[in-house]
Design a protein around this motif. Structure first.
Motif, PDB file in Angstrom:
ATOM      1  N   GLY A 139       0.814  -1.217   0.000  1.00 46.03           N
ATOM      2  CA  GLY A 139       0.000   0.000   0.000  1.00 46.03           C
ATOM      3  C   GLY A 139       0.841   1.257   0.000  1.00 46.03           C
ATOM      4  O   GLY A 139       0.655   2.147   0.831  1.00 46.03           O
ATOM      5  N   ILE A 166       2.251   4.347  -2.916  1.00 43.32           N
ATOM      6  CA  ILE A 166       1.489   5.170  -3.866  1.00 43.32           C
ATOM      7  C   ILE A 166       0.949   4.315  -5.018  1.00 43.32           C
ATOM      8  O   ILE A 166      -0.166   4.542  -5.514  1.00 43.32           O
ATOM      9  CB  ILE A 166       2.341   6.369  -4.367  1.00 43.32           C
ATOM     10  CG1 ILE A 166       1.470   7.400  -5.038  1.00 43.32           C
ATOM     11  CG2 ILE A 166       3.493   5.927  -5.272  1.00 43.32           C
ATOM     12  CD1 ILE A 166       0.472   8.062  -4.154  1.00 43.32           C
ATOM     13  N   GLY A 183       0.169   0.889  -5.011  1.00 42.02           N
ATOM     14  CA  GLY A 183      -0.923   0.004  -4.585  1.00 42.02           C
ATOM     15  C   GLY A 183      -2.175   0.791  -4.216  1.00 42.02           C
ATOM     16  O   GLY A 183      -3.304   0.330  -4.464  1.00 42.02           O
ATOM     17  N   ALA A 197       2.528  -4.973   4.564  1.00 44.80           N
ATOM     18  CA  ALA A 197       3.315  -5.581   5.640  1.00 44.80           C
ATOM     19  C   ALA A 197       3.366  -4.685   6.874  1.00 44.80           C
ATOM     20  O   ALA A 197       3.488  -5.177   8.000  1.00 44.80           O
ATOM     21  CB  ALA A 197       4.731  -5.850   5.140  1.00 44.80           C
ATOM     22  N   TYR A 245       2.216  -0.282   7.661  1.00 45.33           N
ATOM     23  CA  TYR A 245       1.046   0.595   7.500  1.00 45.33           C
ATOM     24  C   TYR A 245       1.097   1.227   6.108  1.00 45.33           C
ATOM     25  O   TYR A 245       2.155   1.256   5.460  1.00 45.33           O
ATOM     26  CB  TYR A 245       1.000   1.659   8.600  1.00 45.33           C
ATOM     27  CG  TYR A 245       2.234   2.527   8.699  1.00 45.33           C
ATOM     28  CD1 TYR A 245       2.364   3.682   7.943  1.00 45.33           C
ATOM     29  CD2 TYR A 245       3.291   2.178   9.548  1.00 45.33           C
ATOM     30  CE1 TYR A 245       3.498   4.474   8.025  1.00 45.33           C
ATOM     31  CE2 TYR A 245       4.430   2.964   9.635  1.00 45.33           C
ATOM     32  CZ  TYR A 245       4.530   4.109   8.866  1.00 45.33           C
ATOM     33  OH  TYR A 245       5.652   4.873   8.942  1.00 45.33           O
ATOM     34  N   GLY A 272       1.684   3.508   3.199  1.00 46.74           N
ATOM     35  CA  GLY A 272       2.634   4.610   3.029  1.00 46.74           C
ATOM     36  C   GLY A 272       3.869   4.509   3.898  1.00 46.74           C
ATOM     37  O   GLY A 272       4.586   5.486   4.048  1.00 46.74           O
ATOM     38  N   GLY A 302       6.543   2.872   3.215  1.00 43.75           N
ATOM     39  CA  GLY A 302       7.750   2.700   2.403  1.00 43.75           C
ATOM     40  C   GLY A 302       8.222   4.025   1.811  1.00 43.75           C
ATOM     41  O   GLY A 302       8.093   5.088   2.434  1.00 43.75           O
ATOM     42  N   LEU A 344       0.389  -7.085   7.809  1.00 39.92           N
ATOM     43  CA  LEU A 344       0.415  -8.492   7.381  1.00 39.92           C
ATOM     44  C   LEU A 344       1.261  -8.613   6.115  1.00 39.92           C
ATOM     45  O   LEU A 344       0.894  -8.082   5.066  1.00 39.92           O
ATOM     46  CB  LEU A 344      -1.007  -8.997   7.112  1.00 39.92           C
ATOM     47  CG  LEU A 344      -1.114 -10.493   6.774  1.00 39.92           C
ATOM     48  CD1 LEU A 344      -0.698 -11.356   7.956  1.00 39.92           C
ATOM     49  CD2 LEU A 344      -2.535 -10.845   6.339  1.00 39.92           C
ATOM     50  N   LEU A 361      13.812   3.892   0.378  1.00 35.37           N
ATOM     51  CA  LEU A 361      14.370   3.087  -0.712  1.00 35.37           C
ATOM     52  C   LEU A 361      13.451   3.134  -1.936  1.00 35.37           C
ATOM     53  O   LEU A 361      12.311   2.658  -1.885  1.00 35.37           O
ATOM     54  CB  LEU A 361      14.551   1.633  -0.264  1.00 35.37           C
ATOM     55  CG  LEU A 361      15.558   1.409   0.865  1.00 35.37           C
ATOM     56  CD1 LEU A 361      15.644  -0.075   1.218  1.00 35.37           C
ATOM     57  CD2 LEU A 361      16.941   1.948   0.496  1.00 35.37           C
ATOM     58  N   GLY A 385       8.823   2.659 -10.115  1.00 33.57           N
ATOM     59  CA  GLY A 385       8.638   4.093 -10.388  1.00 33.57           C
ATOM     60  C   GLY A 385       9.864   4.934 -10.099  1.00 33.57           C
ATOM     61  O   GLY A 385       9.930   6.094 -10.486  1.00 33.57           O
ATOM     62  N   LYS A 396      12.319   7.441  -9.412  1.00 35.98           N
ATOM     63  CA  LYS A 396      12.272   8.814  -8.912  1.00 35.98           C
ATOM     64  C   LYS A 396      11.024   9.571  -9.342  1.00 35.98           C
ATOM     65  O   LYS A 396      10.866  10.744  -8.993  1.00 35.98           O
ATOM     66  CB  LYS A 396      13.509   9.579  -9.402  1.00 35.98           C
ATOM     67  CG  LYS A 396      14.802   9.011  -8.841  1.00 35.98           C
ATOM     68  CD  LYS A 396      16.002   9.838  -9.245  1.00 35.98           C
ATOM     69  CE  LYS A 396      17.251   9.272  -8.583  1.00 35.98           C
ATOM     70  NZ  LYS A 396      18.471   9.972  -8.962  1.00 35.98           N
ATOM     71  N   GLY A 421       4.161  11.146 -10.066  1.00 42.23           N
ATOM     72  CA  GLY A 421       3.525  11.736 -11.240  1.00 42.23           C
ATOM     73  C   GLY A 421       2.880  10.716 -12.159  1.00 42.23           C
ATOM     74  O   GLY A 421       2.083  11.076 -13.025  1.00 42.23           O
TER      75      GLY A 421
END
Ligand SMILES: Cc1cc2nc3c(=O)[nH]c(=O)nc-3n(C[C@H](O)[C@H](O)[C@H](O)COP(=O)(O)OP(=O)(O)OC[C@H]3O[C@@H](n4cnc5c(N)ncnc54)[C@H](O)[C@@H]3O)c2cc1C
Length: 394
Positions: free
Chosen positions: A23, A25, A27, A46, A48, A50, A52, A193, A323, A349, A351, A355
């Protein structure tokens, strides 16, 4: 958690027509499109939503150069134009601001030959930066178009001002998309999860809490998608992608939020709403600690402060690292796996995810359910292309 309403599947968390893994941007936008199409969807993260790379601070929405036009540049132009409407729709539904603004971009031109090139691009933009009744410009100016922002001496040979670039507040957009999905009819969300294994041909994802059954799976787990895809692809000579670390910072500064994004040699300075300015980013292929910040960020801040004198005394309120998912062929990685057609990649995606994600996600969802007309993807964006590149003998 969104409400369960999936007529094709029994209620409960263990099955879905569409499983979205991750989840960020990518997903989140995939789940929004699935909701709009009425597809029964389970979005699993895995951690919350956002957590990552999408939980950063920068949010620059940068167009490619307007010269040497290609289908890839056209796809990005259309995505950047459409994003404005897509975000406005989410904001209207949720009452939340995503911190979006088409504030344009300033690029200082320190050398005469850069001005010559930039002048050519002025005409390229007239020819190419037009879509859906909108036209955007690449102006070459002698002096900055705004006062008290970029150092006027930074552009000894002038400045480029483009009117296509924009910015969004990454966390605000993630929060708005998540709020939209929490009120969704067809999408359920499970946080905390991890998907530990995927068997797309049997439609089974394994987790520590048991199996999830699915018809289609969109894999949008950021850089973690790559080893999962590597493990189910035969004849690879190289990994399909890698994480690239980036560091950025958020400053508190009394700055007009309408100021254009500044870009110079990999340094971005982005004015946001609420008296915040973001500075980024490093680009590190090798790193020991993925989430730490160090002297590389200090150097960026020093450069930013010399380029934007008003940031001189601004307090740094956050230092952040994440990352980015970089696919082997650099472009996004989207589409059905040639060996496992019910698995659709949605990552890479690197960098420019913010967009493009809404359009890439639409392409992934449409392809997953063969909804016509399928959204055209440039060939270099397809998972098939990346697999071909990774399968070449080095
Ligand atoms: C410093 C920095 C600055 C950046 N600046 C910009 C910018 O200005 N503009 C721009 O467009 N882009 C920028 N980017 C890039 C952008 O942030 C990323 O490309 C984008 O966020 C990637 O989104 P994603 O959804 O693919 O991955 P992520 O945001 O990483 O999301 C992946 C999600 O998958 C989940 N996940 C992973 N494995 C599993 C599993 N096994 N099971 C379940 N869930 C799993 C993770 O928890 C995570 O939430 C920047 C990145 C960095 C690091």
């Amino acid at each position: 958690m969104g409400k369960a309403d999936n007529p094709a599947r029994p209620a409960g968390q263990s099955s879905a027509d569409l499983l979205i893994v991750g989840g960020g941007i990518m997903g989140l936008w995939a789940a929004v499109h699935a909701e709009q199409l009425g597809v029964g969807t389970l979005l699993v993260d895995a951690g919350y939503l956002g957590q990552g790379a999408s939980g950063g601070v920068l949010g620059a929405l940068m167009p490619h150069m307007p010269d040497r036009w290609s289908d890839k540049k056209q796809f990005q132009l259309e995505a950047l134009v459409a994003l404005e409407t897509e975000i406005a729709r989410i904001e209207a539904e949720t009452g939340l601001s995503a911190g979006y603004r088409r504030s344009g971009r300033l690029i200082p031109l320190p050398k005469p030959h850069l001005r010559t090139i930039a002048l050519r691009h002025e005409q390229d933009a007239v020819n190419n930066w037009r879509h859906d009744g909108r036209e955007f410009r690449w102006h070459v100016l002698d002096a900055p178009p705004v006062d008290d922002w970029i150092d006027p001496t930074a552009g000894a040979s002038g400045f480029v001002q483009d009117t296509l670039a924009a910015r969004v507040a990454p966390r605000s957009l993630v929060a708005a998309l998540a709020a939209f999905l929490r009120g969704a009819r067809h999408v359920r969300i499970i946080e905390g999860l991890a998907i530990d294994g995927l068997d797309p041909d049997r439609g089974i994802a394994s987790t520590r809490q048991g199996e999830i059954r699915f018809d289609r799976c969109i894999l949008s787990a950021g850089h973690r998608s790559f080893p999962m895809l590597d493990g189910m692809t035969t004849a690879l000579q190289s990994p399909l992608g890698q994480p690239v670390k980036g560091q950025a910072a958020l400053l508190k500064a009394d700055v007009d939020p309408g100021m254009p994004v500044i870009f110079r040699d990999g340094l971005y300075v982005v004015a946001h709403e609420g008296g915040h300015v973001a500075v980024g980013s490093t680009s590190e292929d090798r790193f020991d600690d993925p989430l730490s910040t160090d002297e590389r960020l200090d150097d960026l801040l020093t450069s930013a402060r010399s380029l934007v004198p008003s940031l001189g005394g601004a307090e740094v309120v956050e230092r952040w690292a994440g990352l980015r998912p970089k696919a082997i062929d650099r472009d996004p990685m989207v589409g059905a796996h040639p060996e496992h057609p019910s698995l659709i990649a949605l990552t890479g995606g690197f960098k420019v995810s913010f967009g493009l994600a809404h359009q890439l996600a639409a392409a992934a969802v449409y392809e997953a359910f063969r909804i016509l007309p399928l959204i055209y993807l440039p060939e270099t964006f397809t998972l098939k292309n990346h697999i071909a590149v990774a399968s070449r003998k080095t």
